[in-house]
Structure formats: structure tokens, C-alpha cells
Design an enzyme around this catalytic site. Sequence first.
Site, short mmCIF file in Angstrom:
data_model
loop_
_atom_site.label_atom_id
_atom_site.label_comp_id
_atom_site.label_asym_id
_atom_site.label_seq_id
_atom_site.Cartn_x
_atom_site.Cartn_y
_atom_site.Cartn_z
N ASP A 52 1.12 -8.75 1.33
CA ASP A 52 2.03 -7.81 1.99
C ASP A 52 2.40 -8.32 3.40
O ASP A 52 3.59 -8.39 3.77
CB ASP A 52 1.31 -6.45 2.08
CG ASP A 52 2.21 -5.29 2.40
OD1 ASP A 52 3.43 -5.49 2.48
OD2 ASP A 52 1.68 -4.17 2.56
N TYR A 87 -8.11 -4.91 -2.70
CA TYR A 87 -8.33 -3.78 -3.61
C TYR A 87 -9.38 -4.07 -4.70
O TYR A 87 -9.67 -3.20 -5.52
CB TYR A 87 -7.00 -3.31 -4.24
CG TYR A 87 -6.12 -2.51 -3.29
CD1 TYR A 87 -6.51 -2.26 -1.97
CD2 TYR A 87 -4.89 -2.01 -3.70
CE1 TYR A 87 -5.70 -1.53 -1.11
CE2 TYR A 87 -4.08 -1.27 -2.84
CZ TYR A 87 -4.49 -1.04 -1.55
OH TYR A 87 -3.68 -0.31 -0.70
N ASN A 108 0.86 -1.19 0.00
CA ASN A 108 0.00 0.00 0.00
C ASN A 108 0.89 1.24 0.00
O ASN A 108 2.11 1.13 0.08
CB ASN A 108 -0.99 -0.02 1.17
CG ASN A 108 -0.28 -0.16 2.50
OD1 ASN A 108 0.73 0.53 2.74
ND2 ASN A 108 -0.75 -1.03 3.37
N GLY A 158 -2.95 -9.57 3.65
CA GLY A 158 -2.77 -10.28 2.39
C GLY A 158 -1.32 -10.64 2.11
O GLY A 158 -0.57 -11.02 3.00
#
Length: 174
Positions: free
Chosen positions: A35, A122, A25, A33
Site C-alpha cells: 500500500d 495481515y 486497509n 507494505g
Amino acid sequence: MTDKITVIQGDITQLQVDAIVNAANNSLLGGGGVDGAIHRAAGSQLLAECRQLRGCATGAAKITQGYNLPAKWVIHTVGPVWEGGDRGEDELLASCYRSSLTLAVQHGIKTIAFPAISTGVYRFPIDRAAQIAVREVQAFLSTNDSISQVILVCFSQSTCDRFLKALQQVGETS
Ligand code: ADP
């Protein structure tokens, strides 16, 4: 060029490639997720290096070391949040792939794995994201031969099937 592109189902944090791409992000300070999985597997040094980067614009990419990951590098890119398609989402997602591959070439990276950027929290539609991913990777590889392998890693089998379909379609028309 499509012979250099592979679609697999799996966990990107386990891949032995020169670089893995993180669907980060704007803060680059970690999240959920893929990340979160990458930060957990890489260890706290990754977050320390990310702090120095002071964020990243949507569609752009920044690189760090991979620390405890099998991959030497992590390329952090920020995909667009899907807001219906009229806010430049397609072009921003395409830019994520191009920016990441450009950084990879600059660092002598030959093998690189991407997650399905923007298709989780997203909410980017999967088929549309898959078409953009394979189109951009294929176009990049056709103008640059220093990268030998690009792996598109899908966490679920259903996403994997959609990416495979998109890859077949690009292969048929190129
Ligand atoms: P975004 O915010 O860009 O949508 P997410 O992390 O929510 O990012 O999701 C992006 C994609 O990554 C989703 O398809 C999700 O299923 C997938 N994903 C989540 N964890 C992993 C993992 N460990 N390896 C590969 N892909 C993953």
C-alpha cells in the site's frame, strides 16, 4: 485458463499493466507494505482520490486512477486480517479476488496484477492464500474471457515459489 495466469517475483508498482491491485486497509488512506509503495509511486493525487471514496469494506474493492504509475488504474481491495481461520478469512480473501476482477471487467481492463493480498502484516498463511488466489482467479477466468492476463506478483522469491506450486496444482486438476 491457467495459461492466462502468471506468477512472477517483483515490485508491483513497476508493472505496465492496465491495473494493479492494492492490498489496502479499510480506511483507504495508505499504510505500509505494498500500500505504501503504491502511494509513493503514484504520487499524492492518489491519496486525494482515495479520500473521496470514504473507505472500503473487507473483501470489497474500489477503483481509482493510477496517476504516476505505469498502470492506468489501481483497484484497492481490503484483505482479512488472519485471526486463526474461524472468522471467515478464506471467504473474505476469495471475495477480494472476485470483487477486484469484477471491477476490472466493468472498466474494460484486460491485464491486471495482484500482490499476495493479506500475506504481509495481515499474516494470512502463504500456502492457503496462494491456493485461494489461484483458485478464484482461475474460476473467474473460466466464466469471463474479457481479461487476457492476470499476474500474481510476489515480493519475495519464497512467496513466489509457493504461488507457483499452487498454480501448478490448479493446472493439474482443471
Ligand atoms: P496485507 O496488509 O494485506 O498483509 P502487506 O502490504 O503487508 O499487505 O503485504 C502483502 C504482500 O505484498 C506481502 O506478501 C508483501 O511481501 C508484498 N509486497 C510488499 N511490497 C510489495 C511490492 N512493492 N510489490 C509487490 N508485493 C509487495
